[in-house]
Write an enzyme that holds these catalytic residues in place. Structure first.
Site, PDB file in Angstrom:
ATOM      1  N   CYS A   1       0.806  -1.226   0.000  1.00  0.00           N
ATOM      2  CA  CYS A   1       0.000   0.000   0.000  1.00  0.00           C
ATOM      3  C   CYS A   1       0.834   1.269   0.000  1.00  0.00           C
ATOM      4  O   CYS A   1       0.288   2.367  -0.109  1.00  0.00           O
ATOM      5  CB  CYS A   1      -0.938  -0.011   1.204  1.00  0.00           C
ATOM      6  SG  CYS A   1      -1.859  -1.559   1.337  1.00  0.00           S
TER       7      CYS A   1
ATOM      8  N   PHE B   1       1.815  -3.235   4.039  1.00  0.00           N
ATOM      9  CA  PHE B   1       2.200  -4.540   4.568  1.00  0.00           C
ATOM     10  C   PHE B   1       3.686  -4.765   4.289  1.00  0.00           C
ATOM     11  O   PHE B   1       4.215  -4.355   3.259  1.00  0.00           O
ATOM     12  CB  PHE B   1       1.401  -5.651   3.896  1.00  0.00           C
ATOM     13  CG  PHE B   1      -0.009  -5.811   4.414  1.00  0.00           C
ATOM     14  CD1 PHE B   1      -0.501  -5.025   5.435  1.00  0.00           C
ATOM     15  CD2 PHE B   1      -0.849  -6.770   3.868  1.00  0.00           C
ATOM     16  CE1 PHE B   1      -1.797  -5.179   5.900  1.00  0.00           C
ATOM     17  CE2 PHE B   1      -2.139  -6.944   4.327  1.00  0.00           C
ATOM     18  CZ  PHE B   1      -2.619  -6.144   5.350  1.00  0.00           C
TER      19      PHE B   1
ATOM     20  N   GLU C   1      -1.203   5.696  13.174  1.00  0.00           N
ATOM     21  CA  GLU C   1      -0.909   6.861  12.345  1.00  0.00           C
ATOM     22  C   GLU C   1      -1.130   8.155  13.131  1.00  0.00           C
ATOM     23  O   GLU C   1      -0.351   9.098  13.019  1.00  0.00           O
ATOM     24  CB  GLU C   1      -1.771   6.842  11.086  1.00  0.00           C
ATOM     25  CG  GLU C   1      -1.385   7.901  10.082  1.00  0.00           C
ATOM     26  CD  GLU C   1      -2.087   7.754   8.754  1.00  0.00           C
ATOM     27  OE1 GLU C   1      -1.661   8.417   7.787  1.00  0.00           O
ATOM     28  OE2 GLU C   1      -3.071   6.988   8.659  1.00  0.00           O
TER      29      GLU C   1
ATOM     30  N   HIS D   1      -2.898   8.098   5.471  1.00  0.00           N
ATOM     31  CA  HIS D   1      -3.134   6.741   4.969  1.00  0.00           C
ATOM     32  C   HIS D   1      -4.545   6.319   5.361  1.00  0.00           C
ATOM     33  O   HIS D   1      -5.284   5.791   4.534  1.00  0.00           O
ATOM     34  CB  HIS D   1      -2.080   5.791   5.530  1.00  0.00           C
ATOM     35  CG  HIS D   1      -2.066   4.451   4.880  1.00  0.00           C
ATOM     36  ND1 HIS D   1      -1.986   4.291   3.512  1.00  0.00           N
ATOM     37  CD2 HIS D   1      -2.134   3.192   5.405  1.00  0.00           C
ATOM     38  CE1 HIS D   1      -2.000   2.989   3.228  1.00  0.00           C
ATOM     39  NE2 HIS D   1      -2.082   2.313   4.350  1.00  0.00           N
TER      40      HIS D   1
ATOM     41  N   HIS E   1      -9.825   1.721  -0.299  1.00  0.00           N
ATOM     42  CA  HIS E   1      -8.365   1.558  -0.262  1.00  0.00           C
ATOM     43  C   HIS E   1      -7.906   0.904  -1.561  1.00  0.00           C
ATOM     44  O   HIS E   1      -8.202  -0.254  -1.830  1.00  0.00           O
ATOM     45  CB  HIS E   1      -7.987   0.696   0.937  1.00  0.00           C
ATOM     46  CG  HIS E   1      -6.512   0.646   1.216  1.00  0.00           C
ATOM     47  ND1 HIS E   1      -5.573   1.201   0.382  1.00  0.00           N
ATOM     48  CD2 HIS E   1      -5.808   0.079   2.243  1.00  0.00           C
ATOM     49  CE1 HIS E   1      -4.367   0.995   0.872  1.00  0.00           C
ATOM     50  NE2 HIS E   1      -4.485   0.320   1.999  1.00  0.00           N
TER      51      HIS E   1
ATOM     52  N   LYS F   1      -9.736   7.961   1.644  1.00  0.00           N
ATOM     53  CA  LYS F   1     -10.204   6.580   1.531  1.00  0.00           C
ATOM     54  C   LYS F   1     -11.642   6.427   2.038  1.00  0.00           C
ATOM     55  O   LYS F   1     -12.293   5.431   1.755  1.00  0.00           O
ATOM     56  CB  LYS F   1      -9.272   5.640   2.293  1.00  0.00           C
ATOM     57  CG  LYS F   1      -7.906   5.439   1.650  1.00  0.00           C
ATOM     58  CD  LYS F   1      -7.081   4.416   2.420  1.00  0.00           C
ATOM     59  CE  LYS F   1      -5.720   4.182   1.783  1.00  0.00           C
ATOM     60  NZ  LYS F   1      -4.803   5.315   1.940  1.00  0.00           N
TER      61      LYS F   1
END
Length: 413
Positions: free
Chosen positions: A164, A399, A314, A303, A340, A335
């Site tokens: 991502c 990830f 975050e 994010h 996403h 998002k």
């Protein structure tokens, strides 16, 4: 080597909120959500039934029909968005040294639906009968490759596969290529399309996706009731150009890109480091790279995935980096409207961050209704704001512990 200034001179996108930049930005400003029931496959018996699909996309409208049939959907998105960005930039390719024009487009998973379809065909008819285009359609680098071929771009051609974080890595890597003199122009961003039985099933089994049935309560970053992300698809690309090169041809400039950071948590293959330590360090790298003080940042396109761990870590990272200024700057997650997009997320969010500076408008975090007492920043709940800031940041966390962050500056030329 002297560090050159780099500006954004073209934008293109295909995403769940619109199939062009103008359509998508109008939807973002109006707070229209692109999440709806999945139509790409039958979800009967599935725990997850919602996604943020691209709607009404006709590849033949922007790509030769015969060529489009040789491309997976993620590549079609990239070629379409790249065409829009090229047209938006006003670049005359016949007058451009294309050996100094590169391409970096990320994809996290590539042509997963193509892999699924061809595997099924192979089981039914024998694996020697799969499409001869199967491999070049499905490999993740092909979006970058096809875009470079389409426009004859002979500089670097690469595909960061950093989950991502990939789209933001692509923009940041492209920025450094131009800044450091390797190319004069770069077409960069991210693309993804894996709303498929295996793609959705895999994320469902690891309990990463929202199982909500109400689109307004599915992708809800920073909300106390958040329960996972919503799978999206689409592409966002930017044209980066050396400032003098852009000025010499009278280009429109959206914003200047000034800083980039990239690092790794080196902690866990899916969970972020405690307290968002890796993300915080990445933000600090981007600020240092651009010579920007934390208090100069006015907006962060976060994010903001709508998972419990991401949003809390975050937020902690932002507080760690910005200190008391964290409560003065605005933070939002688009998002909440696009879902996403995985490897495409950073590209689309890079487009939105550039437009936030250019248009003097900060997008909302849509459907943020139930405050989480642990998350106490200004997340621009529900309605965007007509506010002009001088510096903005976009960060992406993937990830594998991948982190990427870019810093943009309002263009005042």
């Amino acid at each position: 080597m002297e560090k050159r200034r780099v500006v954004i001179t073209g934008l293109g996108t295909v995403n769940p909120t619109g199939n062009t930049v103008a359509e998508s930005w109008a939807a973002i400003k109006a707070g229209r959500c692109g999440i709806a029931p999945i139509t790409h496959f039958d979800t009967t018996g599935s725990r997850v039934t919602l996604a943020a699909e691209v709607k009404g996309f006709d590849p033949a409208a922007r790509i030769d029909k015969r060529e489009a049939r040789k491309m997976a959907r993620f590549t079609q998105f990239a070629v379409a968005a790249a065409r829009e960005a090229m047209e938006d930039s006003g670049i005359d390719l016949e007058e451009t040294d294309r050996s100094r024009f590169g391409t970096i487009i990320s994809s996290g998973i590539g042509g997963l639906p193509t892999i699924e379809e061809e595997h099924t065909k192979g089981e039914q008819k024998g694996f020697d009968r799969v499409s001869p285009y199967f491999v070049p359609m499905s490999i993740g680098n092909m979006a970058a490759g096809q875009v470079a071929i389409r426009f004859g771009l002979k500089g670097i051609c690469s595909c960061p596969t950093t989950a991502c974080a990939g789209g933001t890595n692509a923009i940041g890597d492209a920025f450094h290529r131009v800044r450091d003199g390797y190319e004069d122009l770069m077409l960069c961003g991210g693309t993804e399309s894996c709303i498929s039985p295996l793609g959705v099933g895999g994320f469902t089994s690891m309990k990463a996706l929202s199982t909500a049935t109400d689109p307004a309560r599915a992708s809800i970053p920073f909300d106390a009731e958040r329960g996972g992300f919503v799978m999206g698809e689409g592409c966002g690309v930017l044209i980066l150009e050396e400032l003098g090169h852009a000025q010499a041809r009278g280009a429109k400039i959206y914003a200047e890109i000034v800083g980039y950071g990239s690092n790794c948590d080196a902690y866990h293959f899916t969970a972020p480091a405690p307290g968002g330590a890796g993300g915080a360090a990445c933000m600090e790298l981007a600020l240092a790279d651009g010579g920007v003080a934390p208090q100069q940042i006015g907006y962060i396109n976060a994010h903001g995935t709508s998972t419990h761990l991401n949003d809390s870590c975050e937020t902690a990272a932002i507080k760690s980096v910005f200190g008391t200024h964290a409560h003065k700057l605005a933070v939002s997650s688009t998002k909440s409207m696009t879902g996403h997009l995985l490897g495409g997320a950073g590209g689309v969010e890079g487009v939105f961050t550039a437009l936030a500076l250019y248009d003097g408008f900060l997008p909302a975090t849509l459907n943020l209704r139930v405050p989480d007492p642990e998350l106490d920043l200004d997340y621009i709940p529900n309605e965007g704001r007509a506010v002009q800031v001088d510096y903005a940041m976009s960060d992406s966390l993937g990830f594998g512990g991948h982190n990427a962050c870019i810093v943009l500056k309002r263009w005042e030329g």
